[in-house]
Design an enzyme around this catalytic site. Structure first.
Site, PDB file in Angstrom:
ATOM      1  CE  LYS A  50      36.258  23.894 123.778  1.00 18.74           C
ATOM      2  NZ  LYS A  50      37.187  23.392 124.783  1.00 18.74           N
ATOM      3  CD  GLN A  94      38.529  21.430 127.484  1.00 20.41           C
ATOM      4  OE1 GLN A  94      38.176  21.582 126.322  1.00 20.41           O
ATOM      5  NE2 GLN A  94      38.594  22.425 128.334  1.00 20.41           N
ATOM      6  CG  ASP A 117      43.093  24.889 122.103  1.00 19.40           C
ATOM      7  OD1 ASP A 117      42.187  25.712 122.285  1.00 19.40           O
ATOM      8  OD2 ASP A 117      43.106  23.749 122.603  1.00 19.40           O
TER       9      ASP A 117
HETATM   10  N1  GUN Z   1      40.958  24.546 129.142  1.00 19.61           N
HETATM   11  C1  GUN Z   1      40.533  25.781 129.478  1.00 19.61           C
HETATM   12  N2  GUN Z   1      40.517  26.592 128.399  1.00 19.61           N
HETATM   13  C2  GUN Z   1      40.944  25.845 127.373  1.00 19.61           C
HETATM   14  C3  GUN Z   1      41.127  26.120 125.988  1.00 19.61           C
HETATM   15  O1  GUN Z   1      40.914  27.235 125.485  1.00 19.61           O
HETATM   16  N3  GUN Z   1      41.563  25.080 125.242  1.00 19.61           N
HETATM   17  C4  GUN Z   1      41.826  23.852 125.761  1.00 19.61           C
HETATM   18  N4  GUN Z   1      42.276  22.900 124.942  1.00 19.61           N
HETATM   19  N5  GUN Z   1      41.663  23.563 127.027  1.00 19.61           N
HETATM   20  C5  GUN Z   1      41.221  24.557 127.823  1.00 19.61           C
END
Ligand code: GUN
Length: 282
Positions: A50, A94, A117
């Protein structure tokens, strides 16, 4: 039939290029804050990618790597601080969080206008009624892929395997809004094989290597593999038995190089959307 490969990597690069160009036109850089609690190695990899995506898109990014022993209050305090920052447009916590932390309370604490998200119940509600500000990243990425390859879900039978809040449920909603006839299958569905085999568009988001075999793929179906599993040899793979499914499908996504890069590109697009709104209204 030999399937056409849906190239998520190439499409994600194109999307990120568009995001970069739009970001350059803003009076300030879009800002994304990523919070990682604990030391889950898979999460670490996601967070690092990211950061790279943010660099590519000309974004400001901040990473908060907190120890596994972080308290709920410490995490909520950090979210509150980031909610108040004018230079931060998106906040991503996350998941999964380490045991002992209340995920629901943390997601509720994120300002919905910074919820890139699309996990906050406010944004999930907007998505449900068909007026979303943000696209849920993985399902949104799948819809972009379908658009790019001129695959229109309207009037098609769309079967979604898996009912998670992150993928299965929002995927079903987006396909429904695109006028697909949607069937959701999950661990308690007795006839999943038959339902999958009836799909014009089959999306698998279960997380079980080898789940989707050739008998579950209709001749000419579009097969989208959302899963990121490791096989016995430690190699990254999806839910779909790729070779045998590709022999019957019209279009298919690879793993890696399919949905994964699209999820990340959609996060950048959502952060840009948030920044545009903040620049206008804050
Ligand atoms: N863990 C697995 N996929 C995701 C996601 O798309 N966003 C977040 N915040 N955590 C994750």
């Amino acid at each position: 039939m030999a399937a056409t490969l849906i190239d998520g990597k190439a499409l994600a690069a194109k999307l990120k290029q568009n995001v970069l160009e739009e970001a350059r036109a803003l009076p300030r850089k879009p800002g994304l804050a990523v919070i990682l609690v604990g030391d889950d190695p898979a999460s670490r990899v996601y967070v690092t990618s990211k950061r790279k995506d943010c660099e590519e898109c000309g974004f400001h990014s901040e990473e908060y790597a907190l120890p596994a022993g972080t308290t709920q209050k410490q995490l909520l305090d950090l979210v509150a601080e980031l909610n108040g920052r004018k230079d931060i447009d998106g906040i991503l916590v996350q998941l999964p969080l380490p045991k002992g932390l209340d995920e629901r309370e943390v997601l509720l604490a994120i300002d919905p206008a910074k919820d890139v998200d699309c996990f906050h119940p406010y944004n999930v509600g907007q998505l449900t009624i068909g007026t979303p500000v943000f696209q849920p990243c993985t399902p949104g990425g799948v819809m972009e892929m379908l658009r790019e390859y001129d695959i229109d879900p309207a009037g098609k039978r769309c079967v979604v395997l898996g009912r998670s809040n992150i993928v299965g449920k929002p995927m079903a909603l987006l396909l429904l809004h695109a006028n697909g006839t949607v069937v959701m299958c999950h661990s308690k569905t007795p006839d999943m094989k038959e339902l999958a085999a009836s799909a014009d568009i089959l999306v698998s988001a279960v997380g079980k290597t080898g789940l989707v075999t050739a008998d579950m793929v209709k001749e000419g179906a579009v097969v989208i593999d959302v899963a990121m599993n490791r096989n016995n040899a430690g190699k990254l793979c999806g839910d779909v038995c790729f070779e045998e499914a590709a022999a019957k499908a019209s279009y298919i996504t690879p793993v890696p190089g399919g949905v994964g890069p699209m999820t990340r590109a959609m996060l950048m697009k959502n952060t840009l959307t948030a920044a545009k709104l903040h620049v206008l209204y804050l």
